[in-house]
Scaffold this active site. Structure first.
Site, mmCIF file in Angstrom:
data_model
loop_
_atom_site.group_PDB
_atom_site.id
_atom_site.type_symbol
_atom_site.label_atom_id
_atom_site.label_comp_id
_atom_site.label_asym_id
_atom_site.label_seq_id
_atom_site.Cartn_x
_atom_site.Cartn_y
_atom_site.Cartn_z
ATOM 1 C CG ASP A 103 -0.486 24.327 28.689
ATOM 2 O OD1 ASP A 103 -0.560 24.255 27.446
ATOM 3 O OD2 ASP A 103 -0.982 23.478 29.451
ATOM 4 C CG HIS A 255 4.309 25.119 31.466
ATOM 5 N ND1 HIS A 255 4.668 23.817 31.718
ATOM 6 C CD2 HIS A 255 3.007 25.243 31.890
ATOM 7 C CE1 HIS A 255 3.663 23.169 32.276
ATOM 8 N NE2 HIS A 255 2.634 24.013 32.392
#
Length: 772
Positions: A103, A255
C-alpha cells in the site's frame, strides 16, 4: 513692534492650477488582474494542499465498536468483498495461497527495491497505489506493470473515505483511475481503502462506503494478515507477523511508501523463502479474486473429494481483471498528471523563492550590520569632521496646505533654531483653513509667507526656492518640528564641496498607539540602517521631504523639483545623484513629524509613497547605461531598491503562506521555526537600529504584532501600487488629517518658544506675498 504685513504680487515659476488625476477609472482594471492572479495563486495552493496532504500509515486507523449494520457473513468472511450489482458476497482464498499486497506507493526509492526482491524470488504481488503518487512517479508504476504485477486503487490522496462526502469519494476513485490510464493504460476494479485492515474491522461507519464502492463497480480487497511494518518493529517482527497463522491462506498487508521501508524490504527477502518452504502458492489480488470466485462456485461434493483443487482453479486465474483504459480516460488522465506535476513544480519553485529571499535577506542584514556600524563609528569618532564649520545663511522652504494643527510649532521651531542666519519661506499652497493667518500672526521677523493657488507640493517648493535668498536651501514639511540644533547639524556636510544634498533623521512624534509604534520602528530601522548603507554605497534614493538640505546649484542642475511623480523627494534625490552630486545622511539633524494615526491614513500615505517610488525608478532607469556616479546608482542603487523595496516585499506574503502551508498541510514544523528565526532576525535588527539611534527599546514589544496587521497592510498597498503602475493609472495626492501631535511634541524638544535670539532679529517682519 512688528512691521505691518506687506502684500506683494508675484508670478510663481510654475503656473498653478488644480491637479486632476488622469484615467482614475482604470484603477478597477488595474486591480482585477491582481485579484485574478491572487485567486489563481490561492486555487493552486489549495489544489497542492489537496494532492500533497500528509497521511498516517494504514494501521493507525481507529474503528468504532458498532457493527450492527455490517452483515455477519462479511465480518466473519474472507478478504474479498463484492457488493457490485446489489449483491453482498464475501470471498476467501483457496487453501495454501497468499497474496502479497503493498500500500501507499509508488515510491521512487522503496518500490524499485521491493520489485527487485520480488523478481529475485520469481513472485508476483499487488500494489494498491495512491493516485497522486502515480502522477508523480509514472515510471515506477510502469515498471510494476511491465514486470507482471497487479494494481489496485488506494484512493487519490490517501484520504479517510468515511470522512468525505460522496462526491469527494467519487473523485478519489475516478482520479486514481485516470492517473493509471495516463501512465499504464489500464483501469482496475480492485480497491482498498486507506486506514482499513481486515473484514472483521468493518463497522457501521465504514460499511456504507464499501457498499457505495460496489455500486461504482469496485471489489474491496481487505487484508487478513497485517505485517505491522508501518510500526517499523524490526525485520524479525515483520517476518513473524506476515506468516499466516495455522497454515491458513491470507492477503498480507505490507507497505512500499509512507516512510522508511528498509525493514520491509529486508523482511520481504526473508519472508518469501519461508512461505515457499511452507508450501504456499503466491497469487496476485486479481488471480486471488478469480480463484476465490471459482472456488465459491464449485460443487461442495467436489470440494470434499478433491485433494488438490488448484488444477481446477488455475484456469480461472487467467481471466483478466484489469481493463484497457478508454481514449477519453487516457486524455483526461494526462491532463490530471500534468496538473499534479505543475502544482508540485509550482510549490518547489515557491520553496526555492522562499529560500532565495531568506538567504538574500540574511546577507543584506549582515551587510547592514557591518556597514551601518562602520558608518556610526566613523561619524561618532572625536576626530570626525565634515570640514570647516558651515555658518552661511540658510533658507528654509516650507510648503503648507491645511496645516493649522502643527504650523505654529513647526515655524517657531525652525525660525528659532540654533543657527546664525535662518530665513523661513512658508508657501501657502491654497490652504482652505486658517494656516496662512496663523503664520502671519506669529510675528517672526525672519519668516516670509507666500500665498499661491493650489498647484501641488512640487510647484509650491519651486515657488519657495525661487523666493529663497540663500544658496543653502532646506526643505521641510508643514508638520515638521525641528530640534534647536537640527538646522546647524543638517548643513554641516556642505563643508564638503561634493555634497549636493543631505538627508536628516525623521522621528515619529505620535508613537503612543500601535500604529504609531509600528511606524516609529520602521522609521528608526529605515533611517539608522538603510540610509547609512545607502550613503556608503553612494546610492541614497531619498532625501525625506520632512527634512532635507540642498545646494542651490544642485537644484539648478536638475531643473528644480519635478511634479512628474507622487514621490517628488525620491525623484529629486535620484536626479541629484545622477547629476554627479553626493548625497549623505546626517543622523544628528532630527525632525519630528506626525505620522498617519489610522489605517486608512496609513494606506493613503504608503500607497502614494510606493507608487511614487516606482514612478521615480522607472523615470531614472536610464541610469543603468550611464557612467560615473549615475551609472553606479543605476547598476547598484536601482537594483537594490527594486529588489528590497518592491520584489521582496511582494514575495513576503509567499513566505507567510508557505509557513502556514508547511505547518497546516505538511505538518512540517521547520517552516514555523524558520519563520520565527526570521522574526528573531528582524527583532535583532531593530535592536541594533534603536541602539544606534539611542532610542528606548520599549516599543519593540509590538514588533511581533506588526507581522500580522501592519505588514499585511503594506503588502496590499504594494500590490495595488504595482497594479496601478502597470496599468498606467494616475493617482491624486491625498492630504493626511493632522491631529497636532507634532505641535504637542514641540515643547518636549524645546522648540516651541516664540522668542528669538538677538542675532536672529534682522529687522524683517513676516511678509505676506500673494499671487494673482
Amino acid at each position: 513692534m512688528d512691521a505691518p504685513t506687506r502684500v506683494i504680487p508675484v508670478t510663481p515659476p510654475v503656473p498653478p492650477g488644480p491637479r486632476r488625476p488622469a484615467r482614475l477609472p482604470r484603477l478597477g482594471a488595474a486591480v482585477v488582474p491582481v485579484l485574478l492572479l491572487l485567486a489563481a495563486f490561492v486555487a493552486l495552493m489549495t489544489y497542492e494542499a489537496y494532492i500533497d496532504a500528509s497521511f498516517q500509515p494504514d494501521g493507525k486507523a481507529v474503528a468504532s465498536d458498532s457493527q450492527v449494520n455490517v452483515p455477519s457473513e462479511i465480518v466473519t468472511g474472507g478478504p474479498y468483498i463484492d457488493t457490485t450489482g446489489g449483491q453482498v458476497v464475501s470471498y476467501d482464498l483457496p487453501p495454501r495461497t497468499v497474496v502479497l499486497t503493498f500500500d501507499d506507493g509508488p515510491d521512487p526509492k522503496w518500490t524499485p527495491q521491493i520489485l527487485d526482491v520480488l523478481a529475485r524470488h520469481g513472485v508476483k504481488a499487488t500494489f494498491f497505489v495512491v493516485g497522486t503518487e502515480v502522477a508523480r512517479y509514472p515510471e515506477v508504476v510502469q515498471a510494476v506493470v511491465e514486470q507482471g504485477h497487479d494494481l489496485g486503487v488506494h484512493t487519490f490522496t490517501h484520504a479517510d473515505m468515511a470522512a468525505l462526502s460522496p462526491w469527494l469519494r467519487s473523485l478519489e476513485y475516478s482520479q486514481t483511475q485516470m492517473a493509471l490510464a495516463a501512465t499504464v493504460g489500464v483501469t482496475t476494479p480492485l480497491i482498498r481503502f486507506p486506514y482499513s485492515s481486515g473484514a472483521s474491522s468493518l463497522d457501521d461507519t465504514s460499511w456504507p462506503v464499501v457498499v457505495e464502492a460496489g455500486q461504482a463497480g469496485y471489489v474491496v480487497v481487505m487484508s487478513s494478515v497485517d505485517s505491522r511494518d508501518w510500526e517499523t518493529p524490526g525485520v524479525d517482527r515483520i517476518v513473524e507477523a506476515s506468516i499466516p497463522p495455522y497454515g491458513r491462506s491470507g492477503v498480507i498487508l505490507l507497505h512500499d511508501a509512507g516512510g522508511d521501508r528498509s525493514q520491509t524490504v529486508a523482511a520481504l527477502d526473508r519472508l518469501i523463502p519461508i512461505l515457499k518452504d511452507q508450501g504456499y502458492r503466491f497469487l496476485t489480488a486479481s488471480e486471488g479474486l478469480r480463484a476465490a470466485q471459482a472456488l465459491a462456485d464449485l460443487d461442495p461434493v467436489l470440494l470434499e473429494t478433491t485433494v488438490d483443487l488448484w488444477p481446477i482453479l488455475a484456469e480461472a486465474t487467467q481471466i483478466p481483471v484489469l481493463a484497457e483504459a478508454t481514449a477519453g480516460d487516457v486524455w483526461r488522465g494526462r491532463l490530471l498528471v500534468l496538473s499534479v506535476r505543475f502544482a508540485d513544480d509550482f510549490l518547489d519553485g515557491l520553496r526555492l523563492v522562499v529560500l532565495l529571499v531568506g538567504v538574500l535577506l540574511i546577507a543584506r542584514t549582515a551587510v547592514l550590520f557591518l556597514l551601518a556600524g562602520r558608518h556610526a563609528r566613523q561619524r561618532r569618532s572625536p576626530s570626525w569632521s565634515w570640514g570647516p564649520p558651515v555658518t552661511r545663511p540658510v533658507s528654509v522652504v516650507m510648503p503648507v496646505y491645511n496645516e493649522r494643527e502643527n504650523i505654529a510649532a513647526a515655524v517657531r521651531s525652525i525660525a528659532g533654531g540654533n543657527y546664525p542666519a535662518i530665513e523661513v519661506v512658508v508657501v501657502n499652497d491654497g490652504s482652505t483653513d486658517d494656516t496662512a493667518a496663523i503664520v502671519a500672526g506669529l510675528g517672526l521677523p525672519n519668516v516670509r509667507l507666500i500665498s499661491i493657488p493650489n498647484g501641488g507640493k512640487a510647484n509650491a517648493l519651486n515657488v519657495g526656492i525661487a523666493h529663497a535668498s540663500h544658496d543653502i536651501i532646506v526643505m521641510v514639511d508643514g508638520d515638521t518640528v525641528l530640534e534647536p540644533d537640527s538646522l546647524r547639524m543638517l548643513v554641516q556636510p556642505f563643508a564638503d564641496p561634493r555634497v549636493g544634498g543631505v538627508a536628516g533623521n525623521v522621528k515619529v512624534s505620535n508613537r503612543r498607539g500601535l500604529i504609531g509604534k509600528w511606524q516609529h520602528i520602521e522609521y528608526v530601522i529605515g533611517f539608522n540602517l538603510d540610509r547609512r548603507l545607502f550613503e556608503l554605497m553612494q546610492c541614497m534614493p531619498t532625501i525625506p521631504g520632512a527634512i532635507g538640505a540642498f545646494r542651490r546649484q544642485a537644484l539648478r542642475d536638475v531643473g528644480g523639483v519635478s511634479d512628474r511623480t507622487l514621490a517628488e523627494d525620491t525623484d529629486l534625490t535620484m536626479a541629484i545623484i545622477r547629476a554627479g552630486w553626493k548625497v549623505v545622511y546626517e543622523e544628528r539633524a532630527r525632525a519630528w513629524t506626525e505620522a498617519p494615526h489610522t489605517l486608512r491614513q496609513l494606506w493613503r500615505q504608503r500607497y502614494r509613497w510606493s507608487y511614487g517610488t516606482m514612478q521615480a525608478m522607472w523615470i531614472h532607469r536610464g541610469a543603468i547605461r550611464d557612467r560615473g556616479p549615475s551609472g553606479r546608482f543605476g547598476r547598484l542603487g536601482l537594483p537594490f531598491l527594486a529588489a528590497f523595496g518592491v520584489v521582496f516585499p511582494l514575495l513576503a506574503p509567499v513566505v507567510d503562506i508557505m509557513t502556514i502551508y508547511g505547518i497546516a498541510v505538511s505538518g512540517d514544523l521547520t517552516a514555523g521555526v524558520a519563520w520565527l528565526a526570521m522574526l528573531g532576525l528582524q527583532l535583532f535588527t531593530a535592536v541594533i537600529a534603536f541602539r544606534l539611534d539611542r532610542e528606548s527599546l520599549r516599543p519593540l514589544w509590538s514588533l511581533p504584532l506588526q507581522q500580522f496587521v501592519y505588514r499585511q497592510l503594506l503588502y496590499i498597498v504594494l500590490v495595488r501600487s504595482v497594479a496601478a503602475a502597470l496599468a498606467g493609472v494616475a493617482l491624486r495626492w491625498h492630504k493626511l488629517q493632522r491631529t497636532g501631535a507634532a505641535a504637542a511634541h514641540a515643547s518636549g524638544v524645546g522648540s516651541a518658544t516664540p522668542g528669538l535670539s538677538p542675532r536672529q532679529r534682522d529687522g524683517r517682519s513676516v511678509t505676506s506675498v500673494r499671487t494673482p
